[in-house]
Enzyme design. Structure first.
Site, PDB file in Angstrom:
ATOM      1  CD  GLU A   1      -0.682  -4.040  -5.586  1.00  0.00           C
ATOM      2  OE1 GLU A   1      -1.054  -3.082  -5.989  1.00  0.00           O
ATOM      3  OE2 GLU A   1       0.476  -4.414  -4.460  1.00  0.00           O
TER       4      GLU A   1
ATOM      5  CG  ASP B   1      -3.529  -1.178  -3.676  1.00  0.00           C
ATOM      6  OD1 ASP B   1      -4.253  -1.262  -4.736  1.00  0.00           O
ATOM      7  OD2 ASP B   1      -2.356  -1.259  -4.416  1.00  0.00           O
TER       8      ASP B   1
ATOM      9  CE  LYS C   1     -10.176   1.146  -4.034  1.00  0.00           C
ATOM     10  NZ  LYS C   1      -8.672   1.899  -3.546  1.00  0.00           N
TER      11      LYS C   1
END
Length: 486
Positions: free
Chosen positions: A233, A229, A166
């Site tokens: 972003e 994820d 992470k």
């Protein structure tokens, strides 16, 4: 898989809102268990030498030194990364550096860390090169999304696991090195077991995570991982931050601030005191650090920004889940083969970066408008992930910990625009697509609404949000090492 059953490591139960999660607390004291956990693995092949490939290959090699397990790096023919790999001790002479398919064919665990679009294009060739029963390792679920969208699957008979740090690759390596004298220092990671034909996939995934230096490892699914994820972003980790500071810089300039002050109130405030406060004491601590009129202004900014941010995060999530966002990355890879991506650091604010950095030395204060908008956006992502069914460890790591303990310290050292222009191709494309959408939402919806009173229900929902409990529990596993970025 959202629980962890290990025959090698001793896991523990972490109490989270509404239930519990099984996690593994990391540490160098677990390194002697790695050979047993890497059942049947004698050679690990890391394909790719980008930030994650470099960091993971080095961490794995250092953690497995003396175990008899070899870590090798596979690169495409003519790769410009070969010299740096050699400089870091991977060489053709000792068999730890070679051509990508050769390394894949010789490895028992093949970790696929080439760029997402390149992996989508080359995965069939790589799969054909694998030895029977070799474990396929991923650090991102992008390939799964691509396979599902194109009616394909991973080859049968191969364990498929993921270990997903992470934090950016440089953080994975830097904190591992800083943790040489602090047991467990590193970047948290999730694991996912997608296929387990031989019954040893979970232990291998845990061993990989421990060897990377993860302070704590939690379980998710490959599908949940790539959704959180990629959405992250494009939202609070990169895209929303870039849109936020661009919007706020212009706002403060229009309010009469000089360029340096506007920069400090936007970028410096987010990457400095706001990030540090959240890292040390959680989201409510940002509001608590303000008083009187400043706290009331925070409340108005939070109330104005939460719903526009939530709407955008939900839209991004839908596009990722449906496959649109993944297809856009693959299309861009084809387009950019002959048309390089231009930089985004051309806006006026970034020309003042050097001057701002040069006058650092006194603590930047928390600007209430900046804090309200940023915390509202972070909370909006938290709430959207919770509504979509993600586990709390995934929510707090993808929405908060990765931001304040990995990415924002680098943005402070290098600037937000620099980080956007030097992140992975997938993240860079997503930030360029969604950053302007966030900027428009702040400029057209949130900032004009600052004149409105704060919404007491919105503020109460923030203060009572279960994420605060989940983050506090996760923070107890945080090592006492802050990342050092020169």
């Amino acid at each position: 898989m959202t629980t962890i059953d290990s025959s090698v490591f001793t896991t523990e139960t972490m109490t989270v809102p509404g239930g519990s999660e099984t996690i593994l607390r990391g540490g160098r004291d677990l390194f002697p268990l790695l050979p047993a956990a890497f059942h049947g693995i004698e050679r690990i092949g890391v394909l790719g030498w980008g930030p994650q490939g470099r960091a993971q290959a080095l961490n794995l090699r250092d953690s497995l030194a003396g175990t008899g397990i070899t870590v090798s790096v596979g690169l495409r023919p003519g790769s410009t990364s070969a010299d740096d790999a050699r400089a870091n001790g991977f060489t053709e002479e000792d068999g730890t550096l070679g051509e990508l398919l050769t390394v894949a064919a010789a490895s028992d665990l093949v970790i696929l860390l080439i760029a997402d679009a390149a992996l989508a294009a080359q995965h069939e060739t790589i799969f054909q090169a694998l030895k029977p029963g070799a474990t396929i390792g991923l650090s991102h679920g992008f390939l799964l999304g691509h396979l599902q969208a194109s009616g394909q699957d991973f080859p049968p008979g191969h364990p498929v696991i993921a270990v997903c740090p992470k934090g950016m690759g440089d953080s994975v390596r830097r904190l591992y090195q800083q943790g040489a004298t602090v047991n467990g220092a590193g970047i948290n990671a999730s694991i996912a077991v997608h296929a387990d034909p031989d019954g040893h996939a979970t232990d291998r995934a845990l061993a990989w995570s421990v060897a990377l230096g993860s302070p704590y490892t939690f379980a998710t699914t490959l599908s949940a991982e790539y959704r959180s994820d990629i959405v992250g972003e494009r939202a609070i980790l990169l895209g929303a931050v870039h849109g936020l500071v661009e919007a706020l810089y212009r706002y403060f300039r229009l309010e009469g601030a000089d360029p340096v002050t506007a920069y400090e109130r936007s970028t410096e405030a987010v990457t400095g005191p706001i990030a540090r406060t959240i890292s040390a004491a959680g989201l409510p601590a940002v509001r608590a650090a303000l008083s009187g009129a400043d706290q009331e202004l925070f409340d108005r900014a939070y109330s104005a920004a939460y719903q526009p941010a939530r709407d955008l995060v939900a839209e991004i999530y839908d596009e990722v889940a449906e496959g649109t966002e993944l297809r856009s990355v693959i299309l861009a890879e084809q387009r950019l083969a002959t048309r390089p991506m231009t930089a985004i650091a051309g806006s006026e604010m970034w020309s003042h970066s050097a001057e701002v950095h040069a006058r650092r030395g006194t603590a930047t204060t928390i600007d209430p408008v900046t804090a309200g908008l940023f915390v509202a956006t972070m909370t909006a992502q938290v709430d959207e992930f919770a509504a979509r069914g993600h586990v709390w460890s995934e929510i707090v790591n993808e929405s908060i910990i990765e931001a304040v303990d990995s990415l924002l310290p680098y943005m402070r050292a290098r600037d937000v625009a620099y980080m956007v222009d030097n992140c992975s191709r997938t993240a860079r494309l997503g930030t360029r697509r969604w950053g302007p959408r966030f900027q428009a939402a702040y400029e057209q919806l949130a900032l004009p609404a600052l004149a409105n009173p704060a919404d007491p229900k919105a503020i109460d929902a923030f203060l009572q949000n279960p994420v605060h409990e989940a983050l506090a529990v996760a923070a107890e596993l945080r090592p006492s090492v802050d990342i050092s970025v020169s």
